[in-house]
Every structure is written in C-alpha cells, then in structure tokens.
Write a protein that holds these residues in place. Structure first.
Motif, short mmCIF file in Angstrom:
data_model
loop_
_atom_site.label_atom_id
_atom_site.label_comp_id
_atom_site.label_asym_id
_atom_site.label_seq_id
_atom_site.Cartn_x
_atom_site.Cartn_y
_atom_site.Cartn_z
N LEU A 20 0.83 -1.21 0.00
CA LEU A 20 0.00 0.00 0.00
C LEU A 20 0.86 1.25 0.00
CD1 LEU A 20 -2.90 -0.89 2.47
CD2 LEU A 20 -2.83 -1.10 -0.01
N GLY A 24 1.05 3.82 -2.99
CA GLY A 24 0.80 5.21 -2.64
C GLY A 24 1.89 6.13 -3.16
N GLU A 27 1.39 6.62 -6.85
CA GLU A 27 0.30 7.56 -7.10
C GLU A 27 0.71 9.00 -6.81
OE1 GLU A 27 -2.70 5.89 -4.59
OE2 GLU A 27 -2.49 3.95 -5.59
N SER A 86 -3.76 5.90 0.55
CA SER A 86 -3.32 4.51 0.42
C SER A 86 -2.19 4.20 1.38
CB SER A 86 -2.88 4.23 -1.02
OG SER A 86 -2.44 2.90 -1.17
N ARG A 89 -3.45 3.72 4.77
CA ARG A 89 -4.41 2.63 4.87
C ARG A 89 -5.83 3.12 5.15
NH1 ARG A 89 -1.48 -2.39 8.10
NH2 ARG A 89 0.65 -2.06 7.34
N ALA A 93 -9.49 5.56 0.26
CA ALA A 93 -8.51 5.64 -0.82
C ALA A 93 -8.62 4.43 -1.75
CB ALA A 93 -7.10 5.75 -0.24
N ARG A 94 -8.89 3.25 -1.16
CA ARG A 94 -9.07 2.05 -1.99
C ARG A 94 -10.28 2.21 -2.92
NH1 ARG A 94 -12.28 -2.47 -1.73
NH2 ARG A 94 -13.30 -1.64 0.13
N MET A 97 -9.52 4.74 -5.69
CA MET A 97 -8.68 4.20 -6.75
C MET A 97 -9.44 3.21 -7.61
SD MET A 97 -5.85 5.66 -7.01
CE MET A 97 -5.25 4.53 -8.27
N TYR A 163 -6.17 -3.16 -6.07
CA TYR A 163 -7.11 -2.68 -5.05
C TYR A 163 -8.37 -3.53 -4.97
CZ TYR A 163 -4.29 1.47 -4.27
OH TYR A 163 -3.26 2.33 -3.92
N PHE A 172 -6.86 -2.78 4.56
CA PHE A 172 -7.51 -1.49 4.80
C PHE A 172 -8.49 -1.58 5.97
CE2 PHE A 172 -6.27 -0.29 0.40
CZ PHE A 172 -5.81 0.99 0.65
#
Length: 342
Positions: A20, A24, A27, A86, A89, A93-94, A97, A163, A172
């Motif tokens: 993650l 991240g 990203e 991400s 956690r 965010a999951r 995405m 994801y 997560f």
C-alpha cells in the motif's frame, strides 16, 4: 513486507501494508507529474496569445488551455489524495482508486482507439512523409501507441487488480477494526453509492469551466440555444448535480430521483436533437475553418459516432441507476425525512 491478518473465525489474509505504501508512492509521483504538466500548460498560455488553427474541431483558445490545465490539476489532486490515503491505509482511498481506475481505463480505451484508427490519417493528410522516412514514422507511431497502452490501459488495470484483491481490502479494513469476513462498517457507503456521488459531483464541477468558453451554444430537444440561455442551463445542471451528489451521499431517495430524471431529460434531449439534425446544424453554426473542414474530410462520421456513443453510455447509466435504486430503499427512512438532507 507481508504478515498474516488472522481472525478468530475467518480465513487469514496477507498484510499488504508495504505494498500500500509502494502504490501510494507511485500515485503521489503520478500526481506530481500531472501537476507539472498543468503548470506547463498554464505557462504555454502566455506564449499562445491568440487562437490558432489545428487539425481538430475548434482551435486552441486561451479558455481551452485553462480547461486543459484544470484537468491536469484535478488529476494531480486525485492521485496525491489517493496516494496519501493509500499509504495511511484509509479505506476511502481504496474505493477512490477503484473508481478512478475504471474511469481511467474507459477513457484510455477511447484514446487508444483514436490513436490506432484516426491519428495515422491525420498525420498523413497534415504532411505526408516521403517514402524513405515512412519507416521512421511507423516506428514513432508504434512507440506512441505502445506508451498509450502502458499508461492508459495496463497501468489502470494494475491499480484495479491490486485494489480489488481481498488481502488488500482486509488490510484497509483491519485499520478500522473490521475483518474482511464481517463486511464493512455500517457508516461506510456502498461502492455504487460512492460512484453516484463522484459522478454527480463531477457533473456539477464540469459545467463551470464551460462558462469561460468563447462558444456558448448548445441544443435542447431539437432547438439551438445561444448566449445567456446556455449559461442558465449550465448553472441549472450544475445545481441539480450538486444537490443530487449531496442527497445521494446522505443516502436519500430524493438524490437518486434527481439523478434519474436529470438523465432521462438530457438523454431524451440529445436523442431528439440528434434525430432532428440539430446537432449537425450546431456544428455548422459554430463556423467552418480550414482545420475543421480537414477533420471533417478525415472523419465525416465524427458527430454520429460521438452522439451514438453518448446515447449508449446514457442507456448503460440508466440501467445502473435502476439497479442501484435498492441501496436507497434498504434504510427505509420515514416520509418526513425522505427528502431531508439533515
């Protein structure tokens, strides 16, 4: 990098915390790159003081450059927020995405089709390459298409697969004290509801950049609208979309109802305008330039393809809306609170 998350009565899952953080960081780097591109586009506006002709419908106007820069800035904000979330956690965010990857792949597929079928014809008519240099042109075209496939198809597919994994979801949810087997917390919105919120929010925001466009012309049920009438229509659409986004976020049936009837209204308007020829008259009224005429010669079915594709998307969205209505009926709110945002 991985450890096991085990519940008392649920199967163990690998802890993907390290991955993650890695995703991240990727990203965040994508967000920083997009932000730099947006800044570059804004700087280019100082160089491009007047409209100039291009091979596409419409020239390059300062307002168009601002819209393009705004797109890159919004994209940068998306990746930066998702990357930080991400790494920390955060389950939102999951979901963010997952939604972004689906939209990214859809737009990427359209862009790839454009590169494969239309871009070579544009290049050929702009300035045909001599026979000795055609192999170089093919190599360059192959490189562009390869990069497009990697960045607009394979990269979002990688995010989508990652994801979507159960172990990633469990990692997560473990931060929120919820195991994968027990489901998400009650305060968390279902993914379809979040999709509707994001879609309506984008609809509300997308109208504002168009207000600075030098061309204020559109169609409505076969009639061509101009000037301040278009501005009023844009503001009304933006207000309805914003209201729908807020009410859908609160899981109110009123939000779903606004989204449903708004889609029927504008979808029917597009269909009537397409069948009566108003869309084609609109493009003619916007003025013909050498660039637009050249593009029309390359792709005379452009308007038809765009309108048919838009109507197909409306039909798919309508089917999804009807199916997702159940998410707004499960709570069974009282009649007094049904249309309340409080």
């Amino acid at each position: 990098m991985d450890s096991t998350i085990a519940g008392s009565s649920h199967p163990p899952y690998k802890d993907r915390g390290g991955w993650l953080v890695a995703f991240g960081v990727v990203e965040i780097l994508l967000g920083a790159s997009s932000l730099l591109i947006g800044v570059f586009v804004l700087i280019s506006q100082q160089i491009l003081k007047t409209p100039h002709e291009t091979g596409m419908p419409g020239g390059a106007y300062p307002s168009g450059i601002l819209v393009g820069a705004g797109f890159y800035v919004v994209t940068a904000a998306f990746f930066l927020i998702a990357g930080v979330g991400s790494a920390l956690r955060c389950n939102w965010a999951r979901i963010l995405m997952l939604i972004g990857s689906i939209v990214w792949m859809f737009v990427g597929a359209l862009a790839t089709l454009f590169l494969l079928f239309l871009f070579p014809r544009i290049m050929a008519i702009q300035k045909p390459a001599p026979p000795a240099a055609q192999h170089v042109e093919h190599i360059v075209m192959g490189g562009i298409v390869s990069m497009a496939i990697v960045f607009v198809l394979l990269l979002p597919l990688t995010f989508l697969i990652f994801y979507s994994r159960k172990s990633v979801k469990a990692t997560f949810l473990a931060r929120e004290g919820t195991t994968a087997g027990t489901g998400t917390p009650s305060r968390e919105l279902p993914v379809p509801v979040i999709l509707l919120v994001v879609w309506e929010a984008l609809g509300a925001i997308s109208m504002w950049p168009l207000l600075i466009s030098p061309v204020r012309t559109t169609f409505l049920f076969g009639y061509i609208l101009r000037g301040w009438t278009v501005v009023v229509l844009m503001l009304a659409f933006s207000a309805l979309s914003a209201a729908a986004a807020w009410l859908i976020y609160r899981k109110r049936l009123a939000g779903w109802t606004i989204s449903f009837w708004k889609l029927l209204f504008f979808g029917a308007s597009a269909g009537v305008s397409f069948l009566t020829g108003s869309v084609f008259r609109l493009f003619v009224e916007m003025g013909q330039t050498p660039g637009r005429e050249k593009f029309a010669q390359l792709f005379p079915q452009f308007v038809t393809v765009v309108m048919v594709g838009s109507l197909v998307i409306c039909a798919v969205y309508l089917a999804l809306l009807i199916y997702w209505r159940r998410f707004f009926l499960s709570a069974k709110p009282s009649a007094a609170s049904l249309y309340s945002a409080g």
